[in-house]
Scaffold this motif. Sequence first.
Motif, mmCIF file in Angstrom:
data_model
loop_
_atom_site.group_PDB
_atom_site.id
_atom_site.type_symbol
_atom_site.label_atom_id
_atom_site.label_comp_id
_atom_site.label_asym_id
_atom_site.label_seq_id
_atom_site.Cartn_x
_atom_site.Cartn_y
_atom_site.Cartn_z
ATOM 1 N N GLU A 1 1.459 -1.075 -0.333
ATOM 2 C CA GLU A 1 -0.031 -0.197 -0.477
ATOM 3 C C GLU A 1 0.855 1.358 -0.198
ATOM 4 O OE1 GLU A 1 -2.261 -0.603 3.889
ATOM 5 O OE2 GLU A 1 -3.666 -1.851 2.575
ATOM 6 N N LEU A 2 0.413 2.029 -0.457
ATOM 7 C CA LEU A 2 1.175 2.990 -1.158
ATOM 8 C C LEU A 2 0.207 4.819 -0.638
ATOM 9 C CD1 LEU A 2 3.723 5.076 -1.932
ATOM 10 C CD2 LEU A 2 2.833 4.905 -4.235
ATOM 11 N N CYS A 3 0.233 4.924 0.416
ATOM 12 C CA CYS A 3 -0.400 6.318 0.741
ATOM 13 C C CYS A 3 -0.515 7.156 0.100
ATOM 14 C CB CYS A 3 -0.550 6.635 2.405
ATOM 15 S SG CYS A 3 1.949 7.256 2.568
ATOM 16 N N LEU A 4 -0.997 7.645 -0.853
ATOM 17 C CA LEU A 4 -1.557 8.811 -2.089
ATOM 18 C C LEU A 4 -2.619 9.525 -1.653
ATOM 19 C CD1 LEU A 4 -1.112 6.648 -5.321
ATOM 20 C CD2 LEU A 4 0.416 7.714 -4.090
ATOM 21 N N GLY A 5 -2.028 11.285 -2.109
ATOM 22 C CA GLY A 5 -3.089 11.983 -1.281
ATOM 23 C C GLY A 5 -3.208 12.300 -0.480
ATOM 24 N N VAL A 6 -2.140 11.905 0.753
ATOM 25 C CA VAL A 6 -2.258 12.334 2.265
ATOM 26 C C VAL A 6 -1.155 13.397 2.561
ATOM 27 C CG1 VAL A 6 -0.981 11.967 4.520
ATOM 28 C CG2 VAL A 6 -2.292 9.883 3.269
ATOM 29 N N THR B 1 0.260 16.016 -8.672
ATOM 30 C CA THR B 1 0.365 16.509 -9.319
ATOM 31 C C THR B 1 0.538 16.086 -10.806
ATOM 32 O OG1 THR B 1 3.039 16.759 -9.151
ATOM 33 C CG2 THR B 1 1.808 17.897 -7.713
ATOM 34 N N GLY B 2 -0.490 16.157 -11.218
ATOM 35 C CA GLY B 2 -0.574 15.144 -12.420
ATOM 36 C C GLY B 2 0.249 14.068 -12.987
ATOM 37 N N GLY B 3 1.614 13.735 -12.330
ATOM 38 C CA GLY B 3 2.457 12.869 -12.662
ATOM 39 C C GLY B 3 1.239 10.977 -12.628
ATOM 40 N N ALA B 4 0.085 11.321 -12.453
ATOM 41 C CA ALA B 4 -0.404 10.010 -12.963
ATOM 42 C C ALA B 4 -0.893 9.371 -14.182
ATOM 43 C CB ALA B 4 -1.948 9.674 -11.718
ATOM 44 N N ALA B 5 -1.701 8.615 -14.844
ATOM 45 C CA ALA B 5 -1.370 8.439 -16.383
ATOM 46 C C ALA B 5 -2.797 8.377 -16.425
ATOM 47 C CB ALA B 5 -0.819 7.036 -16.745
ATOM 48 N N GLU B 6 -3.204 8.955 -17.200
ATOM 49 C CA GLU B 6 -5.229 9.576 -17.712
ATOM 50 C C GLU B 6 -5.662 8.532 -18.051
ATOM 51 O OE1 GLU B 6 -5.117 13.057 -19.943
ATOM 52 O OE2 GLU B 6 -4.315 13.960 -17.731
ATOM 53 N N ILE C 1 6.705 9.898 -5.180
ATOM 54 C CA ILE C 1 5.684 9.559 -5.582
ATOM 55 C C ILE C 1 4.696 9.660 -5.591
ATOM 56 C CG2 ILE C 1 4.528 7.382 -6.142
ATOM 57 C CD1 ILE C 1 7.283 5.546 -6.035
ATOM 58 N N ALA C 2 4.178 10.324 -4.036
ATOM 59 C CA ALA C 2 2.538 10.717 -3.821
ATOM 60 C C ALA C 2 2.345 11.921 -4.450
ATOM 61 C CB ALA C 2 2.591 10.767 -2.643
ATOM 62 N N TYR C 3 3.960 13.135 -4.326
ATOM 63 C CA TYR C 3 3.805 14.235 -5.371
ATOM 64 C C TYR C 3 3.500 14.387 -6.778
ATOM 65 C CZ TYR C 3 5.064 18.473 -6.815
ATOM 66 O OH TYR C 3 5.483 19.715 -7.170
ATOM 67 N N MET C 4 4.326 13.448 -7.860
ATOM 68 C CA MET C 4 3.905 13.277 -8.506
ATOM 69 C C MET C 4 2.817 12.472 -9.550
ATOM 70 S SD MET C 4 7.152 10.441 -9.828
ATOM 71 C CE MET C 4 6.441 10.941 -11.574
ATOM 72 N N GLU C 5 2.001 11.529 -8.613
ATOM 73 C CA GLU C 5 0.429 11.547 -8.812
ATOM 74 C C GLU C 5 -0.463 12.879 -8.594
ATOM 75 O OE1 GLU C 5 0.566 6.669 -8.361
ATOM 76 O OE2 GLU C 5 -0.593 7.767 -6.725
#
Length: 142
Positions: A28-33, A137-142, A131-135
């Motif tokens: 698990e990776l906490c994204l958006g925290v 700020t636009g780093g996640a694939a659409e 990785i959380a910052y990338m996701e």
Amino acid sequence: HVQRQGHGVGVLTEELGPPAVDHGVGEELCLGVPELVAQGETVFRACAACHEIGEGARNRVGPALNNTVGNVVGHVEGFRYSPALRDAGASGMVWDEETLAAYLADPRGFIRGNRMAFQGLRSDEEIAAVIAYMEATGGAAE
């Protein structure tokens, strides 16, 4: 704090709250925290010497990192990748959290022959934060 959970991907401990996302790879990776994203923004400053991310991001010494997480390696149009990264993408390698974590820990060791001069991030916590910052700020694939 982020605790090691294999391949450099971490799990956020109760200090900042429970993990927000289960990515289906047994980790698990906490994204958006917010705290983790803020830490990732600070760590990303080292990346910003060569990369941009977010609205208006352009290729520089390294490719713009928009739409990276979840996308195939070498996907940025107009960027001249090393043969090693082109081959990785052609083989179907995807920048998922596990692959990014391994790459960010040791870029030249993970994909031998690539041209990224960066030595790698020092800790699993920094890797999870970037990785959380990338996701976020636009780093996640659409």
